[in-house]
Scaffold this motif. Sequence first.
Motif, PDB file in Angstrom:
ATOM      1  N   UNK A 274       0.809  -1.202   0.000  1.00 48.35           N
ATOM      2  CA  UNK A 274       0.000   0.000   0.000  1.00 48.35           C
ATOM      3  C   UNK A 274       0.850   1.263   0.000  1.00 48.35           C
ATOM      4  N   UNK A 275       1.995   1.251   0.686  1.00 42.10           N
ATOM      5  CA  UNK A 275       2.880   2.415   0.725  1.00 42.10           C
ATOM      6  C   UNK A 275       3.410   2.739  -0.670  1.00 42.10           C
ATOM      7  N   UNK A 276       3.900   1.710  -1.395  1.00 42.78           N
ATOM      8  CA  UNK A 276       4.425   1.947  -2.741  1.00 42.78           C
ATOM      9  C   UNK A 276       3.319   2.384  -3.698  1.00 42.78           C
ATOM     10  N   UNK A 277       2.141   1.848  -3.510  1.00 44.08           N
ATOM     11  CA  UNK A 277       1.024   2.274  -4.352  1.00 44.08           C
ATOM     12  C   UNK A 277       0.724   3.754  -4.154  1.00 44.08           C
ATOM     13  N   UNK A 278       0.684   4.177  -2.889  1.00 48.27           N
ATOM     14  CA  UNK A 278       0.437   5.595  -2.622  1.00 48.27           C
ATOM     15  C   UNK A 278       1.573   6.465  -3.126  1.00 48.27           C
ATOM     16  N   UNK A 279       2.814   5.970  -3.062  1.00 46.35           N
ATOM     17  CA  UNK A 279       3.955   6.736  -3.560  1.00 46.35           C
ATOM     18  C   UNK A 279       3.823   6.992  -5.060  1.00 46.35           C
ATOM     19  N   UNK A 280       3.435   5.956  -5.811  1.00 45.19           N
ATOM     20  CA  UNK A 280       3.242   6.102  -7.259  1.00 45.19           C
ATOM     21  C   UNK A 280       2.114   7.087  -7.561  1.00 45.19           C
ATOM     22  N   UNK A 281       1.028   6.991  -6.781  1.00 45.65           N
ATOM     23  CA  UNK A 281      -0.109   7.892  -6.986  1.00 45.65           C
ATOM     24  C   UNK A 281       0.294   9.344  -6.720  1.00 45.65           C
ATOM     25  N   UNK A 282       1.074   9.555  -5.641  1.00 44.06           N
ATOM     26  CA  UNK A 282       1.502  10.917  -5.302  1.00 44.06           C
ATOM     27  C   UNK A 282       2.401  11.493  -6.393  1.00 44.06           C
ATOM     28  N   UNK A 283       3.354  10.679  -6.896  1.00 47.21           N
ATOM     29  CA  UNK A 283       4.236  11.153  -7.974  1.00 47.21           C
ATOM     30  C   UNK A 283       3.429  11.502  -9.217  1.00 47.21           C
ATOM     31  N   UNK A 284       2.455  10.664  -9.548  1.00 53.34           N
ATOM     32  CA  UNK A 284       1.613  10.925 -10.719  1.00 53.34           C
ATOM     33  C   UNK A 284       0.817  12.219 -10.555  1.00 53.34           C
ATOM     34  N   UNK A 285       0.224  12.416  -9.373  1.00 54.51           N
ATOM     35  CA  UNK A 285      -0.556  13.628  -9.138  1.00 54.51           C
ATOM     36  C   UNK A 285       0.328  14.872  -9.138  1.00 54.51           C
ATOM     37  N   UNK A 286       1.554  14.766  -8.572  1.00 54.92           N
ATOM     38  CA  UNK A 286       2.460  15.913  -8.563  1.00 54.92           C
ATOM     39  C   UNK A 286       2.874  16.294  -9.976  1.00 54.92           C
ATOM     40  N   UNK A 288       1.162  15.667 -12.752  1.00 49.96           N
ATOM     41  CA  UNK A 288      -0.008  16.226 -13.424  1.00 49.96           C
ATOM     42  C   UNK A 288      -0.253  17.663 -12.973  1.00 49.96           C
ATOM     43  N   UNK A 289      -0.109  17.924 -11.658  1.00 51.20           N
ATOM     44  CA  UNK A 289      -0.315  19.289 -11.153  1.00 51.20           C
ATOM     45  C   UNK A 289       0.727  20.251 -11.730  1.00 51.20           C
ATOM     46  N   UNK A 290       1.997  19.786 -11.870  1.00 49.42           N
ATOM     47  CA  UNK A 290       3.053  20.640 -12.438  1.00 49.42           C
ATOM     48  C   UNK A 290       2.759  20.995 -13.890  1.00 49.42           C
ATOM     49  N   UNK A 291       2.319  20.003 -14.666  1.00 54.29           N
ATOM     50  CA  UNK A 291       2.016  20.255 -16.073  1.00 54.29           C
ATOM     51  C   UNK A 291       0.828  21.194 -16.225  1.00 54.29           C
ATOM     52  N   UNK A 292      -0.215  20.965 -15.405  1.00 54.68           N
ATOM     53  CA  UNK A 292      -1.415  21.804 -15.518  1.00 54.68           C
ATOM     54  C   UNK A 292      -1.096  23.245 -15.105  1.00 54.68           C
ATOM     55  N   UNK A 293      -0.376  23.415 -13.977  1.00 55.35           N
ATOM     56  CA  UNK A 293      -0.060  24.754 -13.515  1.00 55.35           C
ATOM     57  C   UNK A 293       0.887  25.462 -14.492  1.00 55.35           C
ATOM     58  N   UNK A 294       1.877  24.734 -15.027  1.00 54.07           N
ATOM     59  CA  UNK A 294       2.792  25.338 -15.994  1.00 54.07           C
ATOM     60  C   UNK A 294       2.088  25.738 -17.274  1.00 54.07           C
ATOM     61  N   UNK A 295       1.155  24.909 -17.747  1.00 56.83           N
ATOM     62  CA  UNK A 295       0.394  25.257 -18.957  1.00 56.83           C
ATOM     63  C   UNK A 295      -0.453  26.494 -18.718  1.00 56.83           C
ATOM     64  N   UNK A 296      -1.083  26.553 -17.539  1.00 60.90           N
ATOM     65  CA  UNK A 296      -1.908  27.724 -17.236  1.00 60.90           C
ATOM     66  C   UNK A 296      -1.051  28.983 -17.168  1.00 60.90           C
ATOM     67  N   UNK A 297       0.156  28.870 -16.595  1.00 59.10           N
ATOM     68  CA  UNK A 297       1.048  30.014 -16.487  1.00 59.10           C
ATOM     69  C   UNK A 297       1.508  30.488 -17.863  1.00 59.10           C
ATOM     70  N   UNK A 298       1.902  29.552 -18.749  1.00 64.30           N
ATOM     71  CA  UNK A 298       2.338  29.929 -20.094  1.00 64.30           C
ATOM     72  C   UNK A 298       1.203  30.546 -20.899  1.00 64.30           C
ATOM     73  N   UNK A 299      -0.004  30.071 -20.675  1.00 68.14           N
ATOM     74  CA  UNK A 299      -1.149  30.621 -21.417  1.00 68.14           C
ATOM     75  C   UNK A 299      -1.427  32.056 -20.997  1.00 68.14           C
ATOM     76  N   UNK A 300      -1.369  32.318 -19.692  1.00 68.56           N
ATOM     77  CA  UNK A 300      -1.693  33.662 -19.213  1.00 68.56           C
ATOM     78  C   UNK A 300      -0.553  34.659 -19.441  1.00 68.56           C
TER      79      UNK A 300
END
Length: 346
Positions: A274-286, A288-300
Amino acid sequence: MRLRKQTSVLNYSILLLPSLTFAVNFDCSDIRDHRQSFDISALGDPISVMTSEDNDPSPTMTNTTFTIDICKPLEKAKGIPKEEDCPNGTRICGIQRLINTYENTTSFEGAIPIAGQYTLHGGTELDPKVTRLKTSSSASDREKEGFRLEVHGPKYPAKNGRKHKAVIEFLCQDKAEERRLEEERDLSSAPPTTRRVEEDVRMEADDDDDGGEEDHSATGEIANDGHGGTLKYIAFEDVDDMKVLSLEWRTKYACEESQGNDDSETKKKSNHWGFFTWLIIIIFLATAAYLIFGSWLNYNRYSARGWDLLPHSETIRDIPYIFKDWMRRVVSTIQGGGSRGGYSAV
């Protein structure tokens, strides 16, 4: 007033629902008490143990055969009259027969429903009660490993009879005891001469241990359960206003080390996964959040479109070429490892 009474009855019924569900759906694979679970589903087959009692001074004896299937109701035996069998829903049934040793005859005496679920027929409930021996209030019980199961039955006879119940102690049988039982089974199948010699040696050893005193303790009938364990008859006696059947079942399935536990290794392994599963999920979400925030910043900021929205878009576009160049260098190094930069020696 009537509404309040109906509400209280409804609440009482809701509180009783879990116990009724447990009684009807008694699960042998998950018998739990004090955070310890036991799985005895492998023992879910009919097994019989017999006891006999002399009716002195009459030349007769009462033979009682107790048949038990703790995981499900006993099936009706074929070819036996209905009055000579226990009712539907019975899990522990005692069949009594009278044996006349003088006339060499056997007659049916009665079919005793010791325990079972009879609520569908307007009768009593199984009402199972489990007690883990290590957490029992009795000091002698706390020295044992296993659990005690108490199940209930109806009155017998139905009119002016006593209620019946069975108390079964499931005790842990370790590997040393299993080997001893296997030796006894091998001894019973050995030739008579060998068996007699070994029995004499064992009896002499027992006499030495007891200081030559005779042992007058009563022993119950024992039956093998087919899984390396034994079922032993202890007593069938009156206790207060009930008739109680006491049995002792020694089995490896009552050992806590081989059962599921909240602190078991299985639980620990599942926690690591369960720990490794959550680690993978956290890395994936981080990511995704970096790409979304960076795209929003470049657009604005830069009114970027398409690939230019992504952070480090130029590096991402160059990845195929970088990889291709890297592969070319690797191949060139492998193939030309012994060359001298294209020049030949003079």
